[in-house]
Design an enzyme around this catalytic site. Sequence first.
Site, PDB file in Angstrom:
ATOM      1  N   ASP A 203       1.705   1.806   6.998  1.00 28.39           N
ATOM      2  CA  ASP A 203       0.800   2.956   6.985  1.00 28.39           C
ATOM      3  C   ASP A 203      -0.143   3.021   8.190  1.00 28.39           C
ATOM      4  OD1 ASP A 203      -0.466   0.727   5.916  1.00 28.39           O
ATOM      5  OD2 ASP A 203      -1.039   1.675   4.034  1.00 28.39           O
TER       6      ASP A 203
ATOM      7  N   ASP B 113       1.511 -12.285   2.996  1.00 28.40           N
ATOM      8  CA  ASP B 113       2.878 -11.805   2.796  1.00 28.40           C
ATOM      9  C   ASP B 113       3.714 -12.133   4.018  1.00 28.40           C
ATOM     10  OD1 ASP B 113       2.047 -10.719   0.391  1.00 28.40           O
ATOM     11  OD2 ASP B 113       1.477  -8.829   1.319  1.00 28.40           O
TER      12      ASP B 113
ATOM     13  N   ASP C 214      -4.079 -12.496   0.187  1.00 31.90           N
ATOM     14  CA  ASP C 214      -2.791 -13.169   0.071  1.00 31.90           C
ATOM     15  C   ASP C 214      -2.035 -13.033   1.377  1.00 31.90           C
ATOM     16  OD1 ASP C 214      -2.177 -10.438  -0.166  1.00 31.90           O
ATOM     17  OD2 ASP C 214      -2.239 -10.603  -2.342  1.00 31.90           O
TER      18      ASP C 214
HETATM   19  P1  ATP Z   1      -5.018  -5.717   0.558  1.00 31.71           P
HETATM   20  O1  ATP Z   1      -6.085  -6.380   1.332  1.00 31.71           O
HETATM   21  O2  ATP Z   1      -5.539  -4.823  -0.475  1.00 31.71           O
HETATM   22  O3  ATP Z   1      -3.932  -6.611   0.072  1.00 31.71           O
HETATM   23  P2  ATP Z   1      -2.916  -4.713   2.203  1.00 31.71           P
HETATM   24  O4  ATP Z   1      -2.919  -3.828   3.406  1.00 31.71           O
HETATM   25  O5  ATP Z   1      -2.400  -6.097   2.365  1.00 31.71           O
HETATM   26  O6  ATP Z   1      -4.371  -4.701   1.640  1.00 31.71           O
HETATM   27  P3  ATP Z   1      -0.838  -4.399   0.280  1.00 31.71           P
HETATM   28  O7  ATP Z   1      -0.712  -3.408  -0.816  1.00 31.71           O
HETATM   29  O8  ATP Z   1      -0.885  -5.842  -0.024  1.00 31.71           O
HETATM   30  O9  ATP Z   1      -2.126  -3.961   1.084  1.00 31.71           O
HETATM   31  O10 ATP Z   1       0.349  -4.091   1.290  1.00 31.71           O
HETATM   32  C1  ATP Z   1       0.807  -4.995   2.276  1.00 31.71           C
HETATM   33  C2  ATP Z   1       1.288  -4.232   3.499  1.00 31.71           C
HETATM   34  O11 ATP Z   1       2.345  -3.342   3.149  1.00 31.71           O
HETATM   35  C3  ATP Z   1       0.236  -3.342   4.147  1.00 31.71           C
HETATM   36  O12 ATP Z   1      -0.578  -4.061   5.038  1.00 31.71           O
HETATM   37  C4  ATP Z   1       1.081  -2.309   4.832  1.00 31.71           C
HETATM   38  O13 ATP Z   1       1.602  -2.809   6.047  1.00 31.71           O
HETATM   39  C5  ATP Z   1       2.234  -2.125   3.877  1.00 31.71           C
HETATM   40  N1  ATP Z   1       1.965  -1.038   2.908  1.00 31.71           N
HETATM   41  C6  ATP Z   1       1.406  -1.140   1.689  1.00 31.71           C
HETATM   42  N2  ATP Z   1       1.332   0.041   1.074  1.00 31.71           N
HETATM   43  C7  ATP Z   1       1.879   0.931   1.912  1.00 31.71           C
HETATM   44  C8  ATP Z   1       2.101   2.332   1.848  1.00 31.71           C
HETATM   45  N3  ATP Z   1       1.745   3.041   0.795  1.00 31.71           N
HETATM   46  N4  ATP Z   1       2.709   2.921   2.913  1.00 31.71           N
HETATM   47  C9  ATP Z   1       3.087   2.192   3.989  1.00 31.71           C
HETATM   48  N5  ATP Z   1       2.880   0.889   4.109  1.00 31.71           N
HETATM   49  C10 ATP Z   1       2.288   0.244   3.091  1.00 31.71           C
HETATM   50 MG    MG Z   2      -2.039  -7.568   0.715  1.00 31.40          MG
END
Ligand code: ATP
Ligand code: MG
Length: 446
Positions: free
Chosen positions: A149, A75, A73
């Site tokens: 993170d 964001d 997705d």
């Molecule tokens: P996925 O491919 O699973 O969606 P993602 O990295 O996009 O991986 P998300 O949970 O969608 O994970 O989170 C979007 C963004 O928000 C991450 O890329 C990161 O920048 C931030 N983020 C998410 N969770 C955390 C956390 N626990 N601590 C700090 N930043 C976070």
């Molecule tokens: Mg994501």
Amino acid sequence: MIRKLISRVFRGNKNKGNRHEPAVIPVSSHGITRDRLSSGSRRTCETLQAEGFKAYVVGGAVRDLLIGADPKDFDVATNATPEEVRRCFRRSRIIGRRFQIVHVMMGQEVIEVTTFRGTLDETTKKDEHGRVLHDNVFGSQAEDAARRDFTANALYYDPTTETVIDYHHGVGDLKARTLRMIGEPRARYREDPVRMLRAVRLAAKLGLSIDPEAKKPIREMAELLENVPAARLFDEMLKLLTSGHSVKCITQLRDEGLHHGLLPLLDVILEQPLGEKFVMLALASTDERVRRGKGTSPGFLFATLLWHEVLAHWDKMKAKGEAKIPALFQAMDTVLDVQGEKLAITRRIAGDIKDIWALQPRFEQRAGKRPYALLEQPRFRAGYDFLLLRAQAGEIDMELVEWWTRFQNAEGDKRAEMLLPEAAGDKKKRRRRKKPANATPQASDA
Ligand code: ATP
Ligand code: MG
């Protein structure tokens, strides 16, 4: 020339970096053109920018595009407040109470728009282990980047200029296939222990190696996961199990010592010697489905993870003299009561799990009208897939699955010919089962 410029910016930017200028990486260097974005996320950024705000695609999507993976997705991050975002889009709504985000509806797409988050400080509310409880201040883009993170997750893509804005050397780390924590890893795990699970999941999913600095503390800090609310752990574990790389993730979690009482779900998966083969097969088959872009259902997944617990309880109940089907239903309830609570399994998923389990003994009945009724069950397909896994794991005879495979595909007459003769003993048993003490609807028609 450009490369020189970028590496100069990187060098000046390697440390903490809230106040440092980010690297601005041009499309000629990273190669991601704006048409790689979903049209919804692109339009969302363009609209916000036209209103005078900053707006970027951020996080996982940019990271995935840079390593050539398909983003799940897209964001968006912006300096507009949720209220301001909402005013820019007719079809949008604010969700969440503490840290509000805005869902913008663009055609079929829902874009999550988040306002830049600010720096944590002494006033930030934490639990006694240092886990951040409330986190609801807005901030600058640089602060927002520092709050993320991993360096690879702190990249911002501007669709208008097609540049990637990189505060923490994320592009370089991705090139080196390294997952590096922003800031001091121990402090970041204390703030949010779920980051340990994210590290393992993202590394497995993206084929990155966790930077030693971030990897080392995981073993010592694993127990902090005990204080994370069950529902949050459940969400993260579900992401992990449906990442398409669950086998690798689970193996790595075991290697990192993230099991044994820390994550109830992992105990269930790793501590059942009899079920291990079954669970690993189930995970491998889920991975396969995810990679082929087929859907997976949490109900099916958890039904497999908990099945051997059910079998053990079922045997116990039968040994106590309980009839077969009521014994199964009691075993199901026992397992779901105990594990369901620990794992924060939602009621809807628990219902799905039960449906799949309850169908299993019905596959043994291959005489009379019952096989036809089973075919009509809405959950037949899931039940059949489950049966196949049981056979592959050696729990039951493959012959039964083959029979059902042929029976499903046979034409009218051929189907009837396949039915087994109704055994005399079968009828007697059935009559006896008409009035079991605590019959549920499925139990009595089984
Ligand atoms: P996925 O491919 O699973 O969606 P993602 O990295 O996009 O991986 P998300 O949970 O969608 O994970 O989170 C979007 C963004 O928000 C991450 O890329 C990161 O920048 C931030 N983020 C998410 N969770 C955390 C956390 N626990 N601590 C700090 N930043 C976070
Ligand atoms: Mg994501």
